[in-house]
Design a protein around this motif. Structure first.
Motif, short mmCIF file in Angstrom:
data_model
loop_
_atom_site.label_atom_id
_atom_site.label_comp_id
_atom_site.label_asym_id
_atom_site.label_seq_id
_atom_site.Cartn_x
_atom_site.Cartn_y
_atom_site.Cartn_z
N UNK A 151 93.31 -24.68 40.80
CA UNK A 151 92.81 -23.22 41.20
C UNK A 151 93.24 -22.90 42.41
N UNK A 152 93.30 -23.56 43.51
CA UNK A 152 94.02 -23.11 44.75
C UNK A 152 95.50 -22.41 44.75
N UNK A 153 96.11 -23.31 43.96
CA UNK A 153 97.30 -22.89 43.54
C UNK A 153 97.63 -21.47 42.97
N UNK A 154 96.54 -21.45 41.92
CA UNK A 154 96.68 -20.03 41.44
C UNK A 154 96.38 -19.02 42.18
N UNK A 155 95.42 -18.87 43.13
CA UNK A 155 95.11 -18.06 44.27
C UNK A 155 96.14 -17.72 44.91
N UNK A 156 96.60 -18.82 45.43
CA UNK A 156 97.84 -18.59 46.36
C UNK A 156 99.04 -18.15 45.53
N UNK A 157 99.18 -18.09 44.31
CA UNK A 157 100.35 -17.71 43.46
C UNK A 157 99.92 -15.85 43.41
N UNK A 174 103.25 -24.77 48.59
CA UNK A 174 103.32 -25.71 49.55
C UNK A 174 103.65 -27.14 49.11
N UNK A 175 104.87 -27.13 48.67
CA UNK A 175 105.48 -28.34 48.07
C UNK A 175 105.50 -29.44 49.15
N UNK A 176 105.97 -28.99 50.24
CA UNK A 176 106.25 -29.86 51.26
C UNK A 176 104.84 -30.52 51.96
N UNK A 177 103.70 -30.27 51.76
CA UNK A 177 102.58 -30.82 51.94
C UNK A 177 102.24 -31.92 51.24
N UNK A 225 95.84 -28.59 48.32
CA UNK A 225 94.72 -27.94 48.09
C UNK A 225 94.12 -27.09 49.00
N UNK A 226 93.69 -28.17 49.99
CA UNK A 226 93.12 -27.62 51.26
C UNK A 226 93.82 -26.77 52.10
N UNK A 227 95.33 -27.10 52.19
CA UNK A 227 96.22 -26.19 52.87
C UNK A 227 96.33 -24.77 52.16
N UNK A 228 96.35 -24.78 50.91
CA UNK A 228 96.57 -23.49 50.13
C UNK A 228 95.30 -22.74 50.32
N UNK A 229 94.03 -23.53 50.37
CA UNK A 229 92.90 -22.54 50.54
C UNK A 229 92.81 -22.20 51.89
N UNK A 230 93.37 -22.84 52.86
CA UNK A 230 93.13 -22.15 54.46
C UNK A 230 94.34 -21.16 54.39
#
Length: 160
Positions: free
Chosen positions: A17-23, A30-33, A39-44
């Motif tokens: 879900x977070x990946x979709x919003x980031x897209x 954030x493949x390096x995380x 997920x939390x990194x993308x949400x932030x």
């Protein structure tokens, strides 16, 4: 006989879900995380840019609410609910959460309950440019008394 595992859609996760919003925000995956924190990194990463937009395209609505419902941390699902409330209105957000409560899986119902609290975020003109010039917006976007009553009724029915 078809294998049940292959005929059902893949289970949603907060990360998907977070990946979709980031897209949608044109941010990387954030493949390096490390996956445990991705997920939390993308949400932030999406939080501030979402609030800085005066308008969000329609395609953002479902992914924002899905991410809010699947966010396992009630302290952070606000990061998806708040921009949805500003851009699409409290009424629409609450109506969607009510639908999750009525028809969702057990996990989605629990997530809707967490996100419901966040849907009551106070609306402030200095918080988001989603307000019209002059700091006002159409009150119908946020009228939700009837939806709140339906929420209470749905909770009572589920407790029986």
């Amino acid at each position: 006989m078809a294998d049940k595992e292959h005929t059902q859609p893949p289970a949603r996760s907060f990360l998907s879900c977070a990946t979709e919003v980031a897209r949608l925000m044109d941010l990387g995956e954030a493949a390096d995380v490390p996956e445990a924190r991705r997920a939390r990194h993308l949400a932030h990463a999406v939080r501030k840019p979402l609030l800085q937009r005066a308008h969000l395209p329609e395609e953002f609505f479902a992914p924002l609410l899905t991410a809010a419902v699947y966010d396992p941390d009630p302290s952070f699902c606000l990061w998806f609910v708040e921009p949805a409330v500003y851009a699409f209105g409290r009424r629409r957000v609450m109506t969607t959460l009510l639908d999750y409560l009525r028809t969702g899986t057990d996990a989605e119902q629990a997530g809707a309950k967490r996100a419901w609290y966040c849907a009551h975020v106070p609306l402030r003109a200095d918080r988001s440019p989603a307000y019209a010039p002059g700091g006002s917006r159409n009150p119908a976007l946020d009228e939700s008394r009837d939806v709140m009553e339906e929420w209470r009724e749905a909770l009572q029915r589920s407790a029986m």
